[in-house]
Design a protein around this motif. Structure first.
Motif, PDB file in Angstrom:
ATOM      1  N   VAL A 182       3.089  12.047  24.560  1.00 21.05           N
ATOM      2  CA  VAL A 182       1.721  12.379  24.155  1.00 21.05           C
ATOM      3  C   VAL A 182       1.188  11.234  23.304  1.00 21.05           C
ATOM      4  O   VAL A 182       1.840  10.794  22.345  1.00 21.05           O
ATOM      5  CB  VAL A 182       1.681  13.694  23.372  1.00 21.05           C
ATOM      6  CG1 VAL A 182       0.262  14.017  22.923  1.00 21.05           C
ATOM      7  CG2 VAL A 182       2.244  14.836  24.212  1.00 21.05           C
ATOM      8  N   TYR A 183      -0.005  10.765  23.655  1.00 26.31           N
ATOM      9  CA  TYR A 183      -0.646   9.679  22.920  1.00 26.31           C
ATOM     10  C   TYR A 183      -1.777  10.270  22.087  1.00 26.31           C
ATOM     11  O   TYR A 183      -2.674  10.936  22.618  1.00 26.31           O
ATOM     12  CB  TYR A 183      -1.185   8.622  23.880  1.00 26.31           C
ATOM     13  CG  TYR A 183      -0.103   7.928  24.678  1.00 26.31           C
ATOM     14  CD1 TYR A 183       0.434   6.720  24.251  1.00 26.31           C
ATOM     15  CD2 TYR A 183       0.386   8.483  25.859  1.00 26.31           C
ATOM     16  CE1 TYR A 183       1.429   6.075  24.979  1.00 26.31           C
ATOM     17  CE2 TYR A 183       1.389   7.855  26.585  1.00 26.31           C
ATOM     18  CZ  TYR A 183       1.900   6.659  26.143  1.00 26.31           C
ATOM     19  OH  TYR A 183       2.885   6.031  26.866  1.00 26.31           O
ATOM     20  N   VAL A 184      -1.745  10.024  20.792  1.00 35.23           N
ATOM     21  CA  VAL A 184      -2.714  10.588  19.856  1.00 35.23           C
ATOM     22  C   VAL A 184      -3.290   9.461  19.000  1.00 35.23           C
ATOM     23  O   VAL A 184      -2.682   8.389  18.884  1.00 35.23           O
ATOM     24  CB  VAL A 184      -2.053  11.651  18.950  1.00 35.23           C
ATOM     25  CG1 VAL A 184      -1.503  12.798  19.779  1.00 35.23           C
ATOM     26  CG2 VAL A 184      -0.950  11.028  18.106  1.00 35.23           C
ATOM     27  N   PRO A 185      -4.463   9.683  18.399  1.00 36.94           N
ATOM     28  CA  PRO A 185      -5.025   8.644  17.511  1.00 36.94           C
ATOM     29  C   PRO A 185      -4.097   8.367  16.336  1.00 36.94           C
ATOM     30  O   PRO A 185      -3.510   9.285  15.749  1.00 36.94           O
ATOM     31  CB  PRO A 185      -6.352   9.254  17.052  1.00 36.94           C
ATOM     32  CG  PRO A 185      -6.712  10.239  18.122  1.00 36.94           C
ATOM     33  CD  PRO A 185      -5.405  10.793  18.619  1.00 36.94           C
ATOM     34  N   GLY A 186      -3.956   7.105  15.997  1.00 38.45           N
ATOM     35  CA  GLY A 186      -3.084   6.702  14.900  1.00 38.45           C
ATOM     36  C   GLY A 186      -3.879   6.293  13.680  1.00 38.45           C
ATOM     37  O   GLY A 186      -4.821   5.489  13.790  1.00 38.45           O
ATOM     38  N   PRO A 187      -3.553   6.798  12.494  1.00 39.87           N
ATOM     39  CA  PRO A 187      -4.284   6.420  11.285  1.00 39.87           C
ATOM     40  C   PRO A 187      -3.844   5.052  10.772  1.00 39.87           C
ATOM     41  O   PRO A 187      -2.687   4.664  10.888  1.00 39.87           O
ATOM     42  CB  PRO A 187      -3.912   7.531  10.292  1.00 39.87           C
ATOM     43  CG  PRO A 187      -2.544   7.963  10.736  1.00 39.87           C
ATOM     44  CD  PRO A 187      -2.511   7.802  12.230  1.00 39.87           C
ATOM     45  N   PHE A 188      -4.792   4.333  10.211  1.00 39.33           N
ATOM     46  CA  PHE A 188      -4.483   3.077   9.527  1.00 39.33           C
ATOM     47  C   PHE A 188      -5.538   2.849   8.455  1.00 39.33           C
ATOM     48  O   PHE A 188      -6.625   3.445   8.483  1.00 39.33           O
ATOM     49  CB  PHE A 188      -4.429   1.897  10.506  1.00 39.33           C
ATOM     50  CG  PHE A 188      -5.762   1.531  11.117  1.00 39.33           C
ATOM     51  CD1 PHE A 188      -6.537   0.520  10.568  1.00 39.33           C
ATOM     52  CD2 PHE A 188      -6.232   2.202  12.244  1.00 39.33           C
ATOM     53  CE1 PHE A 188      -7.764   0.185  11.114  1.00 39.33           C
ATOM     54  CE2 PHE A 188      -7.449   1.872  12.800  1.00 39.33           C
ATOM     55  CZ  PHE A 188      -8.223   0.858  12.240  1.00 39.33           C
ATOM     56  N   PHE A 189      -5.219   1.975   7.490  1.00 40.11           N
ATOM     57  CA  PHE A 189      -6.101   1.726   6.351  1.00 40.11           C
ATOM     58  C   PHE A 189      -6.697   0.334   6.460  1.00 40.11           C
ATOM     59  O   PHE A 189      -5.991  -0.642   6.750  1.00 40.11           O
ATOM     60  CB  PHE A 189      -5.333   1.868   5.030  1.00 40.11           C
ATOM     61  CG  PHE A 189      -4.763   3.239   4.811  1.00 40.11           C
ATOM     62  CD1 PHE A 189      -5.587   4.310   4.525  1.00 40.11           C
ATOM     63  CD2 PHE A 189      -3.391   3.466   4.914  1.00 40.11           C
ATOM     64  CE1 PHE A 189      -5.062   5.577   4.328  1.00 40.11           C
ATOM     65  CE2 PHE A 189      -2.861   4.724   4.722  1.00 40.11           C
ATOM     66  CZ  PHE A 189      -3.699   5.785   4.430  1.00 40.11           C
ATOM     67  N   THR A 190      -7.987   0.246   6.254  1.00 41.54           N
ATOM     68  CA  THR A 190      -8.679  -1.050   6.299  1.00 41.54           C
ATOM     69  C   THR A 190      -8.752  -1.723   4.941  1.00 41.54           C
ATOM     70  O   THR A 190      -8.986  -2.927   4.860  1.00 41.54           O
ATOM     71  CB  THR A 190     -10.104  -0.863   6.840  1.00 41.54           C
ATOM     72  OG1 THR A 190     -10.823   0.048   5.987  1.00 41.54           O
ATOM     73  CG2 THR A 190     -10.070  -0.298   8.259  1.00 41.54           C
ATOM     74  N   GLN A 191      -8.574  -0.967   3.873  1.00 37.67           N
ATOM     75  CA  GLN A 191      -8.596  -1.530   2.519  1.00 37.67           C
ATOM     76  C   GLN A 191      -7.211  -1.379   1.915  1.00 37.67           C
ATOM     77  O   GLN A 191      -6.849  -0.314   1.423  1.00 37.67           O
ATOM     78  CB  GLN A 191      -9.643  -0.809   1.649  1.00 37.67           C
ATOM     79  CG  GLN A 191     -11.046  -0.840   2.211  1.00 37.67           C
ATOM     80  CD  GLN A 191     -11.615  -2.248   2.247  1.00 37.67           C
ATOM     81  OE1 GLN A 191     -11.278  -3.084   1.411  1.00 37.67           O
ATOM     82  NE2 GLN A 191     -12.472  -2.525   3.226  1.00 37.67           N
ATOM     83  N   GLY A 192      -6.419  -2.450   2.006  1.00 42.18           N
ATOM     84  CA  GLY A 192      -5.062  -2.379   1.502  1.00 42.18           C
ATOM     85  C   GLY A 192      -4.990  -2.556   0.005  1.00 42.18           C
ATOM     86  O   GLY A 192      -5.690  -3.385  -0.573  1.00 42.18           O
ATOM     87  N   ILE A 193      -4.171  -1.768  -0.652  1.00 41.94           N
ATOM     88  CA  ILE A 193      -3.890  -1.924  -2.073  1.00 41.94           C
ATOM     89  C   ILE A 193      -2.540  -2.602  -2.208  1.00 41.94           C
ATOM     90  O   ILE A 193      -1.556  -2.183  -1.609  1.00 41.94           O
ATOM     91  CB  ILE A 193      -3.884  -0.565  -2.797  1.00 41.94           C
ATOM     92  CG1 ILE A 193      -5.276   0.052  -2.758  1.00 41.94           C
ATOM     93  CG2 ILE A 193      -3.423  -0.726  -4.235  1.00 41.94           C
ATOM     94  CD1 ILE A 193      -5.359   1.383  -3.448  1.00 41.94           C
ATOM     95  N   GLY A 194      -2.486  -3.642  -2.968  1.00 47.71           N
ATOM     96  CA  GLY A 194      -1.247  -4.378  -3.104  1.00 47.71           C
ATOM     97  C   GLY A 194      -1.245  -5.670  -2.333  1.00 47.71           C
ATOM     98  O   GLY A 194      -0.225  -6.329  -2.203  1.00 47.71           O
ATOM     99  N   GLY A 195      -2.414  -6.051  -1.799  1.00 42.86           N
ATOM    100  CA  GLY A 195      -2.536  -7.368  -1.194  1.00 42.86           C
ATOM    101  C   GLY A 195      -2.353  -7.403   0.302  1.00 42.86           C
ATOM    102  O   GLY A 195      -2.667  -8.385   0.939  1.00 42.86           O
ATOM    103  N   GLU A 196      -1.878  -6.331   0.931  1.00 42.77           N
ATOM    104  CA  GLU A 196      -1.640  -6.342   2.371  1.00 42.77           C
ATOM    105  C   GLU A 196      -2.249  -5.103   2.993  1.00 42.77           C
ATOM    106  O   GLU A 196      -1.962  -3.986   2.600  1.00 42.77           O
ATOM    107  CB  GLU A 196      -0.147  -6.384   2.666  1.00 42.77           C
ATOM    108  CG  GLU A 196       0.172  -6.453   4.162  1.00 42.77           C
ATOM    109  CD  GLU A 196       1.663  -6.450   4.414  1.00 42.77           C
ATOM    110  OE1 GLU A 196       2.068  -6.400   5.581  1.00 42.77           O
ATOM    111  OE2 GLU A 196       2.416  -6.503   3.421  1.00 42.77           O
ATOM    112  N   GLU A 197      -3.134  -5.301   3.972  1.00 43.18           N
ATOM    113  CA  GLU A 197      -3.783  -4.191   4.623  1.00 43.18           C
ATOM    114  C   GLU A 197      -2.771  -3.379   5.417  1.00 43.18           C
ATOM    115  O   GLU A 197      -1.954  -3.910   6.165  1.00 43.18           O
ATOM    116  CB  GLU A 197      -4.882  -4.688   5.545  1.00 43.18           C
ATOM    117  CG  GLU A 197      -6.053  -5.328   4.812  1.00 43.18           C
ATOM    118  CD  GLU A 197      -7.169  -5.681   5.755  1.00 43.18           C
ATOM    119  OE1 GLU A 197      -8.158  -6.232   5.309  1.00 43.18           O
ATOM    120  OE2 GLU A 197      -7.041  -5.413   6.941  1.00 43.18           O
TER     121      GLU A 197
END
Length: 412
Positions: A182-197
């Protein structure tokens, strides 16, 4: 006149170690410990001698060498050039993932089936009895293979989603159910805290907020219980608890710029999003319905252990049947349900080692399978496997025992 209150103390004799009840148990324990130590020493010496004669030695240096094989489903970054240690970590995370998911869903299935087995509806009661008797009397390995075979035979291939056929479209243009998973939408963050998105730090921060919300709601509920005991009036906590759960996590997701990667058909397979593989689904569902049948019997036994007078008293107060079950019966039945429930959680964790039958890369398949065969380090791999299952089982038992102590009856 002299009064003797205690018998006179005689001299110590060696025979007292066996015939005196004050020393007998300690003597037997010392003897058992010595026998065990001698047995372990003999086994270790035998192992060391055999390894020396074969020109071998126990070494864990192989964990730093490249693994040389791919893993179809990972929770962390991994390639065939990664080390055997990282492959083992991937296997550990996959094992913990399926064990956690199966424990949650098996508990839901078990509680529902256990309660419905005592339903006044004859049809519902018999259907739940059939579920329990069928699923718990067939080995879980067979259920794993059956579910995996059905998935691969019935579900469409990713190429079937190509074209203008409305039956081949994705669900809400977000979810794709295929024979590969099953393929589902994957969450990710565009504003990284700690220097790396998208760094792991962001996910750790999300977990920390959820854990903080959990303890905060526990504190609010505890305060409401204390007020109810003192005044007889319980303050409303529903909206406060909902705000504690949702407001901080929503604000954090907005701050981190939460976005979703939607799966898209690329060539012969889907790209982007998250893939929940067919082996994971088959293993997860099989462990859930199999162990849920055992949990259902535990729940039924716990409910029947509660005196019928408790139910009658609650009904006499005008409490609805559903509320009687949730507020009166189940809280008292937990002291009977929890101890065997611990064993079922341990069985789920250990039965997850059957994942190799459908190609799911758990710790048994990676460290105890491919890595062992490639490196030939059977003793080291088996020792690490034993250590992992021992540690995770002890942690589960410790955590559940802590919860069991919180719900057990307390004497005044």
């Amino acid at each position: 006149m002299t009064t003797i209150t205690d018998p006179p103390k005689g001299e110590f004799r060696l025979s007292m170690l066996l015939y005196d009840t004050r020393y007998r148990s300690m003597t037997l324990q010392v003897i058992a410990a010595l026998v065990l130590a001698l047995a372990l020493a003999y086994l270790y010496r035998n192992l060391a001698t055999n390894l020396s004669e074969a020109g071998l030695n126990i070494s864990f240096e192989f964990l730093g060498s490249p693994a040389g094989y791919d893993i179809n489903q990972t929770l962390i970054e991994y390639t065939s050039r990664s080390s055997n240690l990282r492959a083992a970590i991937v296997g550990i995370l996959n094992t913990l993932l399926v064990a956690f998911l199966a424990c949650v869903t098996a508990t839901v299935f078990g509680v529902l089936a256990g309660v419905l087995r005592l339903s006044n509806n004859w049809l519902v009661r018999k259907l739940m009895a059939v579920y329990v008797e069928v699923f718990r009397n067939i080995p879980v390995l067979i259920w794993i293979i059956i579910i995996f075979t059905i998935m691969t035979a019935v579900m469409p291939s990713p190429s079937a989603f190509r074209g203008d056929d409305p039956d081949s479209s994705m669900l809400f243009n977000l979810f794709a159910f295929t024979n590969r998973g099953v393929y589902v939408p994957g969450p990710f963050f565009t504003q990284g805290i700690g220097g790396e998105e998208g760094s792991i730090f962001n996910w750790l921060l999300v977990i920390a907020v959820l854990v903080g919300s959990f303890f905060a709601t526990r504190a609010v509920t505890h305060r409401a219980n204390n007020i109810q005991e003192k005044t007889g009036v319980r303050p409303k906590t529903l909206w406060i608890n909902l705000a504690i759960w949702f407001v901080p996590i929503i604000l954090l997701c907005i701050l981190l710029g939460l976005s979703w990667d939607v799966p898209v058909l690329k060539g012969f397979n889907f790209g982007g999003g998250l893939k929940v593989g067919g082996p994971l689904i088959a293993l997860w569902f099989a462990l859930s319905i199999y162990t849920g049948a055992f949990i259902a019997e535990n729940v039924r036994a716990g409910i029947l252990s509660v005196s019928k007078g408790q139910t009658e008293a609650a009904s006499a107060l005008g409490i609805r049947p559903r509320r009687v079950m949730s507020l009166v019966v189940l809280p008292q039945a937990l002291r009977v349900i929890i101890p065997p429930l611990i064993s079922q959680y341990l069985n789920i964790t250990k039965n997850s080692s059957l994942a190799i039958a459908v190609g799911y890369a758990d710790i048994t398949a990676t460290l105890g399978g491919i890595t062992l065969n490639q490196t030939g380090r059977a003793i080291e791999c088996v020792l690490l496997l034993m250590l992992f299952y021992l540690v995770i089982s002890l942690l589960i038992s410790a955590g559940m025992n802590v919860y069991n102590n919180t719900i057990k009856l307390k004497e005044r």
